[in-house]
Structure formats: C-alpha cells, structure tokens
Design a protein around this motif. Structure first.
Motif, PDB file in Angstrom:
ATOM      1  N   ALA A  41       2.601  -6.433  -3.983  1.00 40.68           N
ATOM      2  CA  ALA A  41       3.221  -5.645  -2.920  1.00 40.68           C
ATOM      3  C   ALA A  41       2.229  -5.418  -1.784  1.00 40.68           C
ATOM      4  O   ALA A  41       2.554  -5.537  -0.601  1.00 40.68           O
ATOM      5  N   GLN A  42       0.991  -5.122  -2.181  1.00 40.01           N
ATOM      6  CA  GLN A  42      -0.064  -4.894  -1.191  1.00 40.01           C
ATOM      7  C   GLN A  42      -0.287  -6.152  -0.354  1.00 40.01           C
ATOM      8  O   GLN A  42      -0.433  -6.095   0.869  1.00 40.01           O
ATOM      9  N   ARG A  43      -0.271  -7.308  -1.015  1.00 33.74           N
ATOM     10  CA  ARG A  43      -0.500  -8.573  -0.340  1.00 33.74           C
ATOM     11  C   ARG A  43       0.591  -8.849   0.702  1.00 33.74           C
ATOM     12  O   ARG A  43       0.309  -9.246   1.825  1.00 33.74           O
ATOM     13  N   LEU A  44       1.847  -8.568   0.305  1.00 30.65           N
ATOM     14  CA  LEU A  44       2.965  -8.784   1.223  1.00 30.65           C
ATOM     15  C   LEU A  44       2.865  -7.836   2.416  1.00 30.65           C
ATOM     16  O   LEU A  44       3.007  -8.249   3.572  1.00 30.65           O
ATOM     17  N   ALA A  45       2.561  -6.556   2.132  1.00 30.34           N
ATOM     18  CA  ALA A  45       2.460  -5.574   3.211  1.00 30.34           C
ATOM     19  C   ALA A  45       1.328  -5.941   4.169  1.00 30.34           C
ATOM     20  O   ALA A  45       1.485  -5.883   5.397  1.00 30.34           O
ATOM     21  N   ALA A  47       0.079  -8.928   4.697  1.00 31.71           N
ATOM     22  CA  ALA A  47       0.428 -10.150   5.421  1.00 31.71           C
ATOM     23  C   ALA A  47       1.309  -9.817   6.623  1.00 31.71           C
ATOM     24  O   ALA A  47       1.155 -10.386   7.704  1.00 31.71           O
ATOM     25  N   ILE A  48       2.217  -8.848   6.428  1.00 34.62           N
ATOM     26  CA  ILE A  48       3.110  -8.441   7.517  1.00 34.62           C
ATOM     27  C   ILE A  48       2.300  -7.814   8.654  1.00 34.62           C
ATOM     28  O   ILE A  48       2.498  -8.122   9.824  1.00 34.62           O
ATOM     29  N   LEU A  49       1.349  -6.946   8.282  1.00 35.93           N
ATOM     30  CA  LEU A  49       0.550  -6.274   9.312  1.00 35.93           C
ATOM     31  C   LEU A  49      -0.408  -7.253  10.003  1.00 35.93           C
ATOM     32  O   LEU A  49      -0.583  -7.212  11.219  1.00 35.93           O
ATOM     33  N   VAL A  51      -0.066 -10.407  10.517  1.00 35.44           N
ATOM     34  CA  VAL A  51       0.636 -11.303  11.421  1.00 35.44           C
ATOM     35  C   VAL A  51       0.813 -10.638  12.795  1.00 35.44           C
ATOM     36  O   VAL A  51       0.757 -11.291  13.833  1.00 35.44           O
TER      37      VAL A  51
END
Lengths: 199, 199
Positions: A41-45, A47-49, A51
C-alpha cells in the motif's frame, strides 16, 4: 453506505474518480488494498505522489520526464534531423514499442479542437516551429491521430511547416494489418484506396 | 520501456498489481493521475494509507471498522437475537444495501477450503460459537456463498450450532429474480426445485 467505515468509503470515492473505474471495481480494488501488505500500500501511495512530484515536461520535446533533457532527447544515437510529432506522451510510448524510429519526438499535448476550446496557443505548436527554424531538422512526421481533431491539427501544422523548407510527412491511414476488409469502416477503406502504392 | 520515466513506470508497476488491472489499464490510470491536480493525487495516496492505518476488525463481529465496536454492533436499533454469518465484509455490505436485515453480523473472513489449506482455525468460527454460547442469540442465518466452499462451511457451522439450541437457517438458493430458466445452470435449477414453497 452506513455499513462502510469512513476510511474505506473515502478510498472507494477516490478510486471511483479514476477513468473507467466504476463503484463496483473501486470497491474490489479498495478491499484488495485493505488486505494487501502495508509495504505494498505504501509503495502504491508513494508511486502516486512521486509521479506528481518528480515528473515534468522535457524542455525540448515536451515529453514527460524526470531529467531534462529527457532520455530520448539526450540519446546521442538518435538523429536530430527527423522529428515525429504526436498528440500525447502515450502515443510516443506506442511508437517506441515498435523500436524502429530513431529520430526525436515532439509532443503537442493535445489536438486542435475548437469545440472544446483548444486552439493552437494551447498546444506546443510554437515550440515545434522554433525547433524546426533552428535548421537541423530535415523531416517532420506528423503522427497525430487519424480522427477529426488529429487530421485538422496535421493540416494546420503542414501549412505552418511547409514554408520552413522542411519535408513534412503524415503517417499512413489504411486497413489495419490482420484486419478484414468486410468489417472495415468505409472511411478507412477510402483512405486505404487513396493511399495505395505500386508493388 | 526505455521511453517511460522511472516514476511513471513505478506507478504503472504498482497499479498492475491490483486485481483486474492489466498493463494497458494501469498505463491509462497512471497518465490520468499524472494529469490530475496535486490535491487529487494526494487525496488518493492518503486514502490508500489511511485504509491500512485506521481500519481494524471489530472485536465482536470481525467486520472491518475504524471504531470498536463497529457502527453495526453499536447500533441499539439492531437486534442481538439474530446473527447473519457471511464470508467477507463485502458480502455484509451487499446485504446492507437491501436495507432489510436488522440483526447483527458475523464475518468469517473466508470459507473452509482444504485444498487451499483453510481450516476452521483460520476462520472466525470459534468466536461465532462463543458469541452464540452467551445465550442471547436465537437465530443464526448462514449466508456463506452457495458454492462448494461456502456450502461446506454452512454444513460445518450447522453441525456446531445445532447442539447449542439455536435456530440455524441457510439463505435460499434458486433462480435469480429476473433470470430466465432457459439460461440457468442445472445445479441452480435443481436447488430451485428442491427449495420450492407452497403459494
């Protein structure tokens, strides 16, 4: 829904804002995230920031990049003499997957669309003209989409580029490879006939 | 792809890990996030982190919640005498959307599946038995899925619950409302005939 906790509902709402993600899919994704590991979850969050924080536009071709100039503009093995003009970074990525084009790109970030209020000043057209005026470019391939807006943009660009003494080409429109003439729309068939070549 | 920047590629990779999201969809979502406002991206990232940080399981029904007991267990307008047993929180949410059940829930967090190594000790079964043993419960509705695992779980629960002097019921299996007999699978049709009622 009263039966959902607030954090979960907020995630579902945020996911529903994404294109092509309906309420059901958002719910499925949210439950997946809820069940996945904290690291994932941390990785996805992150990655969003990242970008949003680390990506900007290349000052030469306006490709999205985290270095300036971008890796393509900085590549010494790519020719400066040929520029392929596309509407979006994703179009450039599609062309890169075939791995045959060895020139540079120019990303317009859209196509002319008077109905949506997109005029030449909203696209990276002035910047393209300046690049060509510098004199190293010998050919400009216009690879905007073969739809109404893309074709209008191609026509507009052609008129601007022709006087600059540069070869202007347009990607071929025709029957897709593997396609079946029976199911091709008339407009494409017409283009395919118009664009016929001697073999 | 060499043509993609690292932050974008990382976001695409992270999105591809989500269920039902392929490479093309991940790319489309990533570009959307790239183009969206910083606030929107921040909101999505925070929602993802919040869901992992703030959500835990209700100590009574094992529903996902950010308060303990959860809003359903804490609701004084809901009866403690009837418990609906489901496999997943999403099943509970589906039942809540019809808005007719006014009892409490018990979430097993799965179904018995010897092939996947899920035994009774991996589900919240012991906790259900303890809840029923406290004596206030008069009926347990077993609303596990009508598939092999769910049906086996229902059978297992029935055997455990019957001696506790509590009414045990199973949701009806049959032809879905609005369905067409011609297209219903034989197993469902058989269940539908078995479960027929006098009108």
């Amino acid at each position: 829904m009263a039966s959902t906790t607030k954090p979960l509902q907020e995630l579902i709402d945020a996911l529903t804002k994404l294109p092509g993600i309906g309420r059901k899919t958002a719910q499925r994704l949210a439950f997946h995230i809820l069940k996945s590991s904290k690291e994932e979850a941390q990785r996805l969050a992150n990655a969003i920031l990242d970008v949003k924080e680390k990506i900007f536009l290349c000052s030469q071709c306006f490709n999205i990049t985290d270095t300036d100039p971008c890796s393509i503009c900085a590549d010494p093995n790519r020719s400066d003499e040929i520029i392929c003009v596309v509407e979006q970074p994703s179009d450039m990525m599609a062309i890169e997957t075939i791995g045959e084009f060895k020139g540079k790109y120019h990303i317009l970030h859209g196509a002319l669309s008077p109905l949506s209020g997109v005029g030449p000043e909203n696209l990276k057209i002035k910047e393209l003209i300046e690049r060509v005026k510098k004199g190293r470019v010998k050919e400009v391939i216009i690879a905007t989409n073969p739809d109404a807006e893309g074709s209008a943009t191609a026509l507009y660009l052609t008129k601007l580029l022709k006087p600059l003494n540069v070869k202007v080409t347009r990607i071929a429109e025709g029957v897709p490879s593997g396609g079946n003439l029976e199911y091709i729309d008339p407009a494409t068939l017409r283009k395919s006939l118009e664009g016929r070549r001697e073999v």
